[in-house]
Design a protein around this motif. Sequence first.
Motif, short mmCIF file in Angstrom:
data_model
loop_
_atom_site.label_atom_id
_atom_site.label_comp_id
_atom_site.label_asym_id
_atom_site.label_seq_id
_atom_site.Cartn_x
_atom_site.Cartn_y
_atom_site.Cartn_z
N SER A 283 10.15 8.75 -2.34
CA SER A 283 9.64 7.71 -1.46
C SER A 283 8.80 8.39 -0.39
O SER A 283 9.11 9.49 0.08
CB SER A 283 10.80 6.94 -0.82
N CYS A 284 7.69 7.76 -0.01
CA CYS A 284 6.71 8.40 0.87
C CYS A 284 7.37 8.84 2.18
O CYS A 284 8.00 8.04 2.88
CB CYS A 284 5.56 7.44 1.15
N ILE A 285 7.20 10.15 2.50
CA ILE A 285 7.86 10.66 3.71
C ILE A 285 7.08 10.29 4.96
O ILE A 285 7.56 10.51 6.08
CB ILE A 285 8.02 12.21 3.64
N PHE A 286 5.88 9.73 4.80
CA PHE A 286 5.09 9.38 5.98
C PHE A 286 5.30 7.92 6.39
O PHE A 286 5.32 7.61 7.57
CB PHE A 286 3.60 9.65 5.72
N CYS A 287 5.45 7.02 5.40
CA CYS A 287 5.59 5.60 5.74
C CYS A 287 6.96 5.05 5.33
O CYS A 287 7.24 3.87 5.52
CB CYS A 287 4.48 4.79 5.07
N GLY A 288 7.80 5.94 4.74
CA GLY A 288 9.12 5.47 4.33
C GLY A 288 9.08 4.54 3.13
O GLY A 288 10.07 3.88 2.82
N LYS A 290 6.65 2.04 2.76
CA LYS A 290 5.94 0.77 3.05
C LYS A 290 4.51 0.80 2.50
O LYS A 290 3.94 -0.25 2.23
CB LYS A 290 5.87 0.54 4.56
N GLY A 291 3.94 1.98 2.37
CA GLY A 291 2.55 2.08 1.90
C GLY A 291 1.65 2.60 3.01
O GLY A 291 1.64 2.05 4.12
N CYS A 292 0.96 3.72 2.71
CA CYS A 292 0.03 4.29 3.70
C CYS A 292 -1.07 5.03 2.95
O CYS A 292 -1.12 4.99 1.72
CB CYS A 292 0.77 5.23 4.67
N ARG A 293 -1.96 5.69 3.71
CA ARG A 293 -3.09 6.37 3.08
C ARG A 293 -2.62 7.50 2.15
O ARG A 293 -3.14 7.67 1.05
CB ARG A 293 -3.99 6.95 4.17
N THR A 294 -1.60 8.27 2.62
CA THR A 294 -1.15 9.42 1.83
C THR A 294 -0.59 9.00 0.48
O THR A 294 -0.86 9.62 -0.54
CB THR A 294 -0.09 10.22 2.61
N CYS A 295 0.18 7.89 0.46
CA CYS A 295 0.78 7.45 -0.82
C CYS A 295 -0.13 6.43 -1.50
O CYS A 295 0.31 5.77 -2.45
CB CYS A 295 2.18 6.91 -0.60
N LYS A 296 -1.34 6.32 -1.02
CA LYS A 296 -2.33 5.36 -1.58
C LYS A 296 -1.71 3.96 -1.67
O LYS A 296 -1.86 3.27 -2.68
CB LYS A 296 -2.82 5.84 -2.95
ZN LIG Z 1 3.14 6.37 2.49
#
Ligand SMILES: [Zn+2]
Length: 364
Positions: A283-288, A290-296
């Motif tokens: 799971s994306c470590i930057f947004c937890g 939710k969805g962000c630029r790093t996890c597209k």
């Molecule tokens: Zn993310």
Amino acid sequence: MYTVPKLDDYSPAALDAAVRELLVALDSESKAVSNESDWKNLRDRWMARKSGILTQINDLWLKAAPAPAKREVGQRVNQLKSRVEQIIDAAQGRLKAARPLESQRLDITLPGIRRPIGAEHPVIKALNEIVSVFKAMGYSVSEGPEIETDYYNFEALNFPPNHPARDTQDTLFIAGQQSKPLRDRLLLRTHTSPVQIRTMEKLAPPIRVVIPGKVHRNDAPDASHSPMFHQVEGLAVDTNITFCDLKGTLDHAMKALFGSSVRTRFQPSFFPFTEPSAEVAISCIFCGGKGCRTCKQGGWIELLGCGMVDPNVFEFVRNNGYDPAKVSGFAFGMGADRIALLKYGVDDIQLFFQGDVRFLAQFA
Ligand SMILES: [Zn+2]
């Protein structure tokens, strides 16, 4: 301070007493010498040609002596000259002997010399961290050559000759190998997986190893690709190893590396040397998630490949106790550079390999 007396009595006893007095005075003056300029003053005071004490003695004692006493006085004055020279030389000797200590004197108030010390490269740091997570689970570490044979890099990992799966690994071959049989031809290893075979050839089951190392592929360099990168491979073989063991192991490892709130997701995939195979995402470590630029915006980051060791691979090491009917195992591999990018928030893999100390010093 000694001054040369005039003599009235030239008897031998009186002469001896005068000489003794002079030597006592010189002795105490020479003992007071503590540095080079003291010593020069002493030497000049006693031995200067024009008005030194020895010259004065010549005038006041020898020249002034009555004729019958001249012989006695002359003898003593000559003895005195060499004695005075001796004492003054000895004073200089003592100074020289003391000088090494003087030159070794340390001024602790001077500013120090700063010697920059090296530090772990961020990729090596990530490699070591990954390895230590698995060491804590009882894994040992194996290493192998970066220049490999086709046999270890492909054939024994169930990539048959001319199999399309070979094309997915843009291989850099060593030149001038065409005359050798295919399995003996040398190449730069495209993954650390050949060390799985090398390890199983050396060690009978059960084994649990992690294999960190450098690998090469003919990839054009960009922000997320480099023709040289690093992997950590893992292999566990024992009786009754199941996919559950694999999931539990990797889930624990990802939580140890990225934090306990990280979740893992396994999706079916294909690798020639594992069956079944899976891609693992965290799971994306930057947004937890939710969805962000790093996890597209997807909420997941694909991080490693894994699977149960294909029985065909065990066939290559069957003679060392790896009977596919009796043992089972899992293998996984992850990119250490990619993990370093995520952990340290770096957005270009090229920065790791350009050798710019201003960049690297941030991780010291
Ligand atoms: Zn993310």
